[in-house]
Design an enzyme around this catalytic site. Structure first.
Site, PDB file in Angstrom:
ATOM      1  N   ARG A 154       0.885  -1.327   0.095  1.00 31.57           N
ATOM      2  CA  ARG A 154       0.029  -0.125  -0.263  1.00 31.57           C
ATOM      3  C   ARG A 154       1.050   1.072   0.013  1.00 31.57           C
ATOM      4  O   ARG A 154       1.960   1.354   0.652  1.00 31.57           O
ATOM      5  CB  ARG A 154      -0.788   0.046   1.214  1.00 31.57           C
ATOM      6  CG  ARG A 154      -1.935  -1.143   1.168  1.00 31.57           C
ATOM      7  CD  ARG A 154      -2.854  -0.884   2.405  1.00 31.57           C
ATOM      8  NE  ARG A 154      -3.617   0.249   2.303  1.00 31.57           N
ATOM      9  CZ  ARG A 154      -5.115   0.084   1.781  1.00 31.57           C
ATOM     10  NH1 ARG A 154      -5.586  -0.833   1.799  1.00 31.57           N
ATOM     11  NH2 ARG A 154      -5.787   1.203   1.596  1.00 31.57           N
ATOM     12  N   GLY A 159      -6.755 -14.055   2.869  1.00 29.10           N
ATOM     13  CA  GLY A 159      -6.008 -13.712   3.724  1.00 29.10           C
ATOM     14  C   GLY A 159      -6.416 -13.505   5.181  1.00 29.10           C
ATOM     15  O   GLY A 159      -6.123 -14.571   6.208  1.00 29.10           O
ATOM     16  N   THR A 204      -9.800  -2.030   4.766  1.00 29.65           N
ATOM     17  CA  THR A 204      -9.267  -2.971   3.763  1.00 29.65           C
ATOM     18  C   THR A 204      -9.877  -2.496   2.441  1.00 29.65           C
ATOM     19  O   THR A 204     -10.514  -1.723   2.341  1.00 29.65           O
ATOM     20  CB  THR A 204      -9.704  -4.484   4.039  1.00 29.65           C
ATOM     21  OG1 THR A 204      -9.325  -5.470   2.980  1.00 29.65           O
ATOM     22  CG2 THR A 204     -11.138  -4.561   4.233  1.00 29.65           C
ATOM     23  N   HIS A 240       1.311  -2.148   6.065  1.00 31.64           N
ATOM     24  CA  HIS A 240       1.587  -3.546   6.805  1.00 31.64           C
ATOM     25  C   HIS A 240       2.993  -4.036   5.909  1.00 31.64           C
ATOM     26  O   HIS A 240       4.259  -4.028   6.320  1.00 31.64           O
ATOM     27  CB  HIS A 240       0.671  -4.724   6.492  1.00 31.64           C
ATOM     28  CG  HIS A 240      -0.447  -4.437   5.496  1.00 31.64           C
ATOM     29  ND1 HIS A 240      -0.073  -4.548   4.194  1.00 31.64           N
ATOM     30  CD2 HIS A 240      -1.875  -4.393   5.609  1.00 31.64           C
ATOM     31  CE1 HIS A 240      -1.227  -4.164   3.601  1.00 31.64           C
ATOM     32  NE2 HIS A 240      -2.193  -4.169   4.148  1.00 31.64           N
ATOM     33  N   GLU A 258      -0.635  -7.144  -5.097  1.00 25.07           N
ATOM     34  CA  GLU A 258      -1.984  -6.270  -5.053  1.00 25.07           C
ATOM     35  C   GLU A 258      -1.244  -4.622  -4.891  1.00 25.07           C
ATOM     36  O   GLU A 258      -0.432  -4.474  -4.127  1.00 25.07           O
ATOM     37  CB  GLU A 258      -2.680  -6.409  -3.868  1.00 25.07           C
ATOM     38  CG  GLU A 258      -3.467  -8.006  -4.072  1.00 25.07           C
ATOM     39  CD  GLU A 258      -4.249  -8.122  -2.757  1.00 25.07           C
ATOM     40  OE1 GLU A 258      -4.377  -7.369  -2.101  1.00 25.07           O
ATOM     41  OE2 GLU A 258      -4.873  -9.127  -2.751  1.00 25.07           O
TER      42      GLU A 258
HETATM   43  N1  PXP Z   1      -8.244 -10.255  -2.896  1.00 24.69           N
HETATM   44  C1  PXP Z   1      -7.871  -8.721  -3.128  1.00 24.69           C
HETATM   45  C2  PXP Z   1      -7.709  -7.985  -4.346  1.00 24.69           C
HETATM   46  C3  PXP Z   1      -7.831  -7.826  -1.716  1.00 24.69           C
HETATM   47  O1  PXP Z   1      -7.578  -6.739  -1.826  1.00 24.69           O
HETATM   48  C4  PXP Z   1      -7.727  -8.683  -0.414  1.00 24.69           C
HETATM   49  C5  PXP Z   1      -7.443  -7.910   0.868  1.00 24.69           C
HETATM   50  O2  PXP Z   1      -6.051  -7.654   0.690  1.00 24.69           O
HETATM   51  C6  PXP Z   1      -7.821 -10.140  -0.642  1.00 24.69           C
HETATM   52  C7  PXP Z   1      -8.212 -10.860  -1.793  1.00 24.69           C
HETATM   53  C8  PXP Z   1      -7.995 -10.927   0.500  1.00 24.69           C
HETATM   54  O3  PXP Z   1      -9.114 -10.302   1.346  1.00 24.69           O
HETATM   55  P1  PXP Z   1      -9.409 -11.280   2.818  1.00 24.69           P
HETATM   56  O4  PXP Z   1      -8.215 -10.763   3.889  1.00 24.69           O
HETATM   57  O5  PXP Z   1     -10.630 -10.602   3.282  1.00 24.69           O
HETATM   58  O6  PXP Z   1      -9.247 -12.666   2.536  1.00 24.69           O
END
Ligand code: PXP
Length: 238
Positions: free
Chosen positions: A45, A213, A100, A50, A70
């Site tokens: 980010r 995650g 998030t 984090h 990401e």
């Molecule tokens: N996919 C994307 C694009 C995300 O931004 C996130 C959160 O960082 C996740 C998956 C995973 O989400 P979660 O932590 O709710 O499983």
């Protein structure tokens, strides 16, 4: 059978809570791999809340499965991606105040900037996935940009508070999955998926990757990361 990408951001969140060196997301990635993860997902980010730049560098050198970065389309982060060359970048929207990622990328409204970043990253040999809401016009706009994959935001499905509402959201994901296949796009899913709600999403025929995650790391605090990943992997394989 969908691949499992394990998002280890929350391991870095615990480390950053004390601004120290532990727990190291690099160790977490190794344990996730031992548990059967097919990919390691990290979100660098802009506010570095984090994952840190050092994590991206070290994970690039040590992760043996697919590294999925990401990121938002911010120029500084794009430069880091170009230098690090993860196998895959998932472009996401980013707001400073959010807890998030909220909602998918608006590919239609940001077509020019997203298209520009997609091209730069593709020229560097990186596969691109766009994190979007399960909407036909966003899928079409993604196809037009020439990306290989989309990740459907499963947050509304995960947040549904009744069986009926959940089924409704599942139908939207299913329909979007079919539209993605017709558009020639690989289908990824993610956000808010848990041990309790993942199976119907994993069973959507087109789903080829799940990025999870919070639920895995939350369970890992109690049972350990390797067993937590193994358990999720078993669930999505049925
Ligand atoms: N996919 C994307 C694009 C995300 O931004 C996130 C959160 O960082 C996740 C998956 C995973 O989400 P979660 O932590 O709710 O499983």
């Amino acid at each position: 059978m969908p691949r499992l990408g394990v998002n280890i951001d929350h391991v870095a969140t615990i480390r950053q809570a004390r601004q120290t060196v532990e727990p190291d997301p690099v160790w977490a990635a190794s344990l996730a791999e031992l548990g059967g993860a097919d990919g390691i997902t990290i979100h660098l980010r802009e506010d570095r809340r984090h994952i840190q730049d050092r994590d991206v560098r070290v994970l690039r050198d040590t992760v043996q499965v697919k590294l999925n970065l990401e990121m938002a389309t911010a120029a500084e982060i794009v430069q880091i991606a170009l230098k690090t060359k993860p196998e895959q970048v998932t472009l996401v929207p980013e707001k400073r105040q959010e807890i998030t990622t909220e909602g998918g990328l608006d590919v239609i409204r940001n077509r020019e900037r997203v298209g520009d970043v997609v091209k730069q990253l593709q020229d560097a040999g990186i596969e691109i996935s766009l994190f979007i809401d399960p909407e036909a016009d966003q899928i079409e706009a993604s196809r037009e940009l020439g990306v290989s994959a989309i990740e459907l935001h499963t947050g509304c499905y995960a947040d549904a508070t009744s069986d009926m509402a959940q089924l409704n959201e599942l139908r939207k994901l299913d329909a979007a999955g079919k539209a993605a296949r017709e558009a020639g796009l690989l289908l990824h899913m993610g956000h808010g998926l848990t041990y309790r709600n993942v199976i119907p999403v994993a069973r959507i025929a087109e789903t080829c990757e799940l990025n999870i995650g919070h639920s895995i790391i939350a369970r890992a605090v109690l049972v350990g990361l390797e067993p937590a990943v193994r358990e999720m992997k078993q669930l999505i394989t049925v």
